[in-house]
Design an enzyme around this catalytic site. Structure first.
Site, PDB file in Angstrom:
ATOM      1  N   ASP A   1       2.356  -0.907  12.058  1.00  0.00           N
ATOM      2  CA  ASP A   1       1.073  -1.412  11.568  1.00  0.00           C
ATOM      3  C   ASP A   1       0.812  -2.857  12.011  1.00  0.00           C
ATOM      4  O   ASP A   1      -0.305  -3.358  11.865  1.00  0.00           O
ATOM      5  CB  ASP A   1       1.009  -1.302  10.036  1.00  0.00           C
ATOM      6  CG  ASP A   1       0.935   0.156   9.585  1.00  0.00           C
ATOM      7  OD1 ASP A   1       0.525   1.017  10.399  1.00  0.00           O
ATOM      8  OD2 ASP A   1       1.297   0.447   8.435  1.00  0.00           O
TER       9      ASP A   1
ATOM     10  N   LYS B   1      -4.368   6.091  14.627  1.00  0.00           N
ATOM     11  CA  LYS B   1      -4.489   5.375  13.352  1.00  0.00           C
ATOM     12  C   LYS B   1      -5.965   5.366  12.923  1.00  0.00           C
ATOM     13  O   LYS B   1      -6.755   6.164  13.395  1.00  0.00           O
ATOM     14  CB  LYS B   1      -3.919   3.966  13.497  1.00  0.00           C
ATOM     15  CG  LYS B   1      -2.421   3.955  13.832  1.00  0.00           C
ATOM     16  CD  LYS B   1      -1.604   4.495  12.689  1.00  0.00           C
ATOM     17  CE  LYS B   1      -0.122   4.529  13.023  1.00  0.00           C
ATOM     18  NZ  LYS B   1       0.668   5.187  11.989  1.00  0.00           N
TER      19      LYS B   1
ATOM     20  N   LYS C   1       0.834  -1.205   0.000  1.00  0.00           N
ATOM     21  CA  LYS C   1       0.000   0.000   0.000  1.00  0.00           C
ATOM     22  C   LYS C   1       0.874   1.263   0.000  1.00  0.00           C
ATOM     23  O   LYS C   1       0.636   2.188  -0.781  1.00  0.00           O
ATOM     24  CB  LYS C   1      -0.886  -0.054   1.257  1.00  0.00           C
ATOM     25  CG  LYS C   1      -2.007   0.924   1.315  1.00  0.00           C
ATOM     26  CD  LYS C   1      -3.098   0.417   2.238  1.00  0.00           C
ATOM     27  CE  LYS C   1      -2.832   0.601   3.717  1.00  0.00           C
ATOM     28  NZ  LYS C   1      -3.053   1.988   4.156  1.00  0.00           N
ATOM     29  N   SER C   2       1.881   1.298   0.853  1.00  0.00           N
ATOM     30  CA  SER C   2       2.726   2.505   0.943  1.00  0.00           C
ATOM     31  C   SER C   2       3.442   2.763  -0.375  1.00  0.00           C
ATOM     32  O   SER C   2       3.519   3.910  -0.849  1.00  0.00           O
ATOM     33  CB  SER C   2       3.775   2.337   2.049  1.00  0.00           C
ATOM     34  OG  SER C   2       3.158   2.331   3.298  1.00  0.00           O
TER      35      SER C   2
ATOM     36  N   ARG D   1      -7.009  -3.180   9.969  1.00  0.00           N
ATOM     37  CA  ARG D   1      -5.984  -4.013  10.627  1.00  0.00           C
ATOM     38  C   ARG D   1      -6.513  -4.631  11.915  1.00  0.00           C
ATOM     39  O   ARG D   1      -6.102  -5.728  12.288  1.00  0.00           O
ATOM     40  CB  ARG D   1      -4.717  -3.208  10.870  1.00  0.00           C
ATOM     41  CG  ARG D   1      -4.097  -2.711   9.564  1.00  0.00           C
ATOM     42  CD  ARG D   1      -2.618  -2.524   9.605  1.00  0.00           C
ATOM     43  NE  ARG D   1      -2.182  -1.701   8.497  1.00  0.00           N
ATOM     44  CZ  ARG D   1      -1.985  -2.137   7.242  1.00  0.00           C
ATOM     45  NH1 ARG D   1      -2.183  -3.408   6.939  1.00  0.00           N
ATOM     46  NH2 ARG D   1      -1.601  -1.308   6.302  1.00  0.00           N
TER      47      ARG D   1
ATOM     48  N   GLN E   1       4.596   9.558   6.986  1.00  0.00           N
ATOM     49  CA  GLN E   1       3.646  10.453   6.313  1.00  0.00           C
ATOM     50  C   GLN E   1       4.067  11.904   6.481  1.00  0.00           C
ATOM     51  O   GLN E   1       4.017  12.692   5.533  1.00  0.00           O
ATOM     52  CB  GLN E   1       2.231  10.212   6.840  1.00  0.00           C
ATOM     53  CG  GLN E   1       1.712   8.835   6.446  1.00  0.00           C
ATOM     54  CD  GLN E   1       0.345   8.526   7.013  1.00  0.00           C
ATOM     55  OE1 GLN E   1      -0.244   9.342   7.730  1.00  0.00           O
ATOM     56  NE2 GLN E   1      -0.165   7.353   6.704  1.00  0.00           N
TER      57      GLN E   1
ATOM     58  N   ARG F   1      -6.129   2.117  18.109  1.00  0.00           N
ATOM     59  CA  ARG F   1      -5.837   0.674  18.070  1.00  0.00           C
ATOM     60  C   ARG F   1      -5.448   0.113  19.441  1.00  0.00           C
ATOM     61  O   ARG F   1      -5.590  -1.095  19.666  1.00  0.00           O
ATOM     62  CB  ARG F   1      -4.741   0.391  17.029  1.00  0.00           C
ATOM     63  CG  ARG F   1      -5.255   0.595  15.615  1.00  0.00           C
ATOM     64  CD  ARG F   1      -4.221   0.319  14.543  1.00  0.00           C
ATOM     65  NE  ARG F   1      -4.868   0.371  13.230  1.00  0.00           N
ATOM     66  CZ  ARG F   1      -4.219   0.487  12.074  1.00  0.00           C
ATOM     67  NH1 ARG F   1      -2.895   0.549  12.055  1.00  0.00           N
ATOM     68  NH2 ARG F   1      -4.884   0.517  10.932  1.00  0.00           N
TER      69      ARG F   1
END
Ligand code: S3P
Length: 439
Positions: free
Chosen positions: A323, A350, A29-30, A396, A177, A354
């Site tokens: 993650d 996130k 994804k990144s 996730r 990010q 989480r």
């Protein structure tokens, strides 16, 4: 029944007698986000193969299309991006909808901070509650005109781009990010930009910028970028996403009769902190056929039933497995001893909180987990009980809870369709490995 063809809100999983087989996980994804964003501002056309199929990376493509970039999506994860240079981006006629994707909103904020037009960036309820001051502040220090809701802390963000100055920025959090937003703004600045991090975060942006001809100097935790007028297009095949493969590695380690192979997985050291932690826990996981593909290390991963022991983790390790921490909480429930996860307060920002979500849902399954402001203490091993749990709408969390069910005594997961954010085929792959998936 086996895999459902349509996503369903609630999924029930029984623990299979055996968990065996081979899967290929979606493209990273990144790397996919960056391949689309950077090729969109390159001069020329590039083809990205194995582009991540989830909703997040689709959000990036649709925002770029709204900025006037020609993008063709062919079958089988092939995406052709027609880059027209940084100057080729056009004022969008509509709000740029970043969906659930923090990477899309923060990286686009950096990219658009130097563009001479108005952009408004927004997203879903989760994204609109996540911290944006972390990008607004450095971009303003570079001279950007950028505003957000709640005194510039939240999206929607409004940006009227203009000439920026280079900046040396010490990020308070290790965040790829934030680093990437500042670097993308720095491409269009009038002097060099340097980002210094408290611990190294994933380095896909700087690797890709260098591969596209930008002048980038790298040292651990420090990146320096010279303003760059022309990027060369970069065609690449995106490696499999380690963060998706991690679910199968963990499920295989925890299940008493398991052997799982995941082929073609990206093994960038900024991403594979979980491998070192699994080794410390005594897991039977190995890398086969290590190779380099498109400038990124790639390999096949094999995991088998393992007897795990507890670990104590924190500090500079955290960004390399950030993650995977919800999954580590599941692993810890099955490991002998007391696991402690510290320095992970970032998990609260996130797609969901989480730390709270995993503590609450694993408690429902009978885990002995105690929540701290920056992590958990988890006692193991515990025989988890079947129960109905909630994903908090976080992909996730949903997949980590699925692993708890596969390895334990089954689980019913509400709001399970959110796996489509990063891994739309997750339930189908669970079925390939032998799980019974009831929608
Ligand atoms: C990402 C960086 C990480 C990670 C996220 C993807 C990226 O976020 O958690 O899933 O692609 O740059 P932070 O930069 O907020 O740590």
């Amino acid at each position: 029944m086996t895999a459902p063809s349509q996503p369903a809100t609630t999924i029930a999983l029984a623990s299979p007698r055996a968990l065996r087989g081979e899967v290929r996980v979606p493209g990273d994804k990144s790397i996919s986000h960056r391949a689309a964003l950077l090729n969109a501002i390159a001069h020329g056309s590039a083809e990205v193969a194995n582009y991540a199929p989830g909703d997040d990376c689709r959000s990036t493509l649709s925002c770029l299309q709204r900025l006037g970039v020609a993008i063709e999506v062919a079958g089988g994860g092939r995406v052709r991006v027609q880059g027209q240079g940084l100057d080729g981006l056009r004022e969008p006629a509509e709000v740029l909808d970043c969906g659930n994707s923090g990477t899309t909103v923060r990286l686009l904020a950096g990219l658009l901070a130097s563009r001479p037009f108005l952009s408004i960036l927004s997203g879903d309820g989760s994204l609109r509650s996540r911290p944006m001051a972390r990008v607004v502040e450095p971009l303003r220090q570079m001279g950007a005109s950028i505003w957000g809701r709640d005194r510039d802390r939240l999206a929607p963000l409004a940006i009227r781009g203009g000439q920026l100055q280079g900046l040396t920025y010490r990020t308070p959090v290790a965040s790829a990010q934030v680093k990437s937003a500042v670097l993308l703004a720095g491409l269009g600045a009038d002097g060099p930009t340097e980002v210094i991090e408290p611990a190294p975060s994933r380095d896909h942006t700087e690797r890709m910028l260098a591969a596209m001809g930008a002048r980038v100097a790298l040292a651990p935790g420090v990146v320096r970028l010279e303003p760059t007028e022309r990027l060369q297009p970069l065609s690449l095949t995106v490696p499999g996403d380690f963060s998706s493969a991690a679910f199968w590695l963990a499920a295989a380690c925890l299940h008493p009769d398991a052997s799982v192979v995941v082929r073609g997985v990206g093994l960038n050291p900024g991403r594979t902190g979980l491998l070192a932690v699994l080794e410390q826990m005594g897991a039977r996981v190995r890398v086969e056929q290590p190779r380099l593909d498109g400038g990124e290390p790639v390999g096949d991963l094999v995991a088998e039933s393992s007897a795990l022991r507890a670990v104590d983790i924190g500090g500079a390790t955290i960004p390399s497995l950030v993650d995977e921490l919800p999954l580590l909480a599941v692993l810890a429930c099955f490991a002998r001893g007391t696991t402690r996860v510290r320095d992970a307060a970032e998990l609260r920002y996130k797609e969901s909180d989480r730390i709270a979500a995993m503590a609450a849902q694993l408690t429902r399954l009978g885990a002995r987990i105690h929540e701290h402001p920056d992590g958990w203490t988890i006692e193991g091993p515990t025989r988890l009980q079947p129960a109905e749990v909630d994903s908090a709408g976080d992909h996730r969390v949903a997949m980590a809870l699925a692993v708890a069910g596969l390895a334990g005594s089954g689980v019913t997961i509400q709001r399970a369709d959110c796996v489509s954010i990063s891994y739309p085929g997750f339930w189908a792959d669970a079925a390939i490995l032998g799980a019974q998936v009831h929608a």
